[in-house]
Design an enzyme around this catalytic site. Sequence first.
Site, short mmCIF file in Angstrom:
data_model
loop_
_atom_site.label_atom_id
_atom_site.label_comp_id
_atom_site.label_asym_id
_atom_site.label_seq_id
_atom_site.Cartn_x
_atom_site.Cartn_y
_atom_site.Cartn_z
N TYR A 241 -2.68 0.36 10.64
CA TYR A 241 -2.71 -0.15 9.27
C TYR A 241 -1.43 0.22 8.54
O TYR A 241 -0.82 -0.60 7.84
CB TYR A 241 -3.93 0.41 8.54
CG TYR A 241 -4.03 0.00 7.09
CD1 TYR A 241 -4.58 -1.22 6.73
CD2 TYR A 241 -3.57 0.84 6.08
CE1 TYR A 241 -4.68 -1.61 5.39
CE2 TYR A 241 -3.66 0.48 4.74
CZ TYR A 241 -4.21 -0.75 4.41
OH TYR A 241 -4.30 -1.12 3.08
N SER B 120 0.85 -1.19 0.00
CA SER B 120 0.00 0.00 0.00
C SER B 120 0.88 1.23 0.00
O SER B 120 2.01 1.20 0.51
CB SER B 120 -0.90 0.02 1.24
OG SER B 120 -1.57 1.26 1.38
#
Length: 256
Positions: free
Chosen positions: A160, A147
Amino acid sequence: MSHPDLFSLSGARALVTGASRGIGLTLAKGLARYGAEVVLNGRNAESLDSAQSGFEAEGLKASTAVFDVTDQDAVIDGVAAIERDMGPIDILINNAGIQRRAPLEEFSRKDWDDLMSTNVNAVFFVGQAVARHMIPRGRGKIVNICSVQSELARPGIAPYTATKGAVKNLTKGMATDWGRHGLQINGLAPGYFATEMTERLVADEEFTDWLCKRTPAGRWGQVEELVGAAVFLSSRASSFVNGQVLMVDGGITVSL
């Protein structure tokens, strides 16, 4: 070797985790269109059956493998069953992941543990189980879904961000350990894409306005735009690419 052959996945078997919806399902369909025999993984049999029906409706074929990627024993057994009953896994798309949002000072231990279990442990569990079969064959492709949050931080998603930083560096570690055995392990890092996971943000006009101004491409990404990168990293076209993380983000990570 002709140019079409360079990106062909014909004859290759690809296991895609978290493939019942979203990015995983889109990538699985993309690999199938380039010739791969796709195995869809998830925890829910009904969801996988629905995804498989969607493949058939588009003239594509897929098999399913139901197991929990956060359970190491289940992963080992599930991967072994695929190898035994379907054939060797040539490509792994390590896609399964979750998101939890909360201010860091209020973040619960359970949410932290859930994130680490799904986003980090599962990448290791599945990657290791598959690599153990790939190594004796001297070949294999592993694509870990990373990501842009491994490079960028935003309020409310610090844990996250930590998990995706871990996946980025685990990808490098896998390449260092397994590259000598003929495996290529790389990361594919989506930027901001319109998916089930980002529905709330897509609907937030203020955030979308900020994102479009912040991103050189000036828009949200569409999940189909990840397929080309996944095919590249899964094919012979990337035979000397190892330990890299390919950002597919509309330019957000290079813009101030």
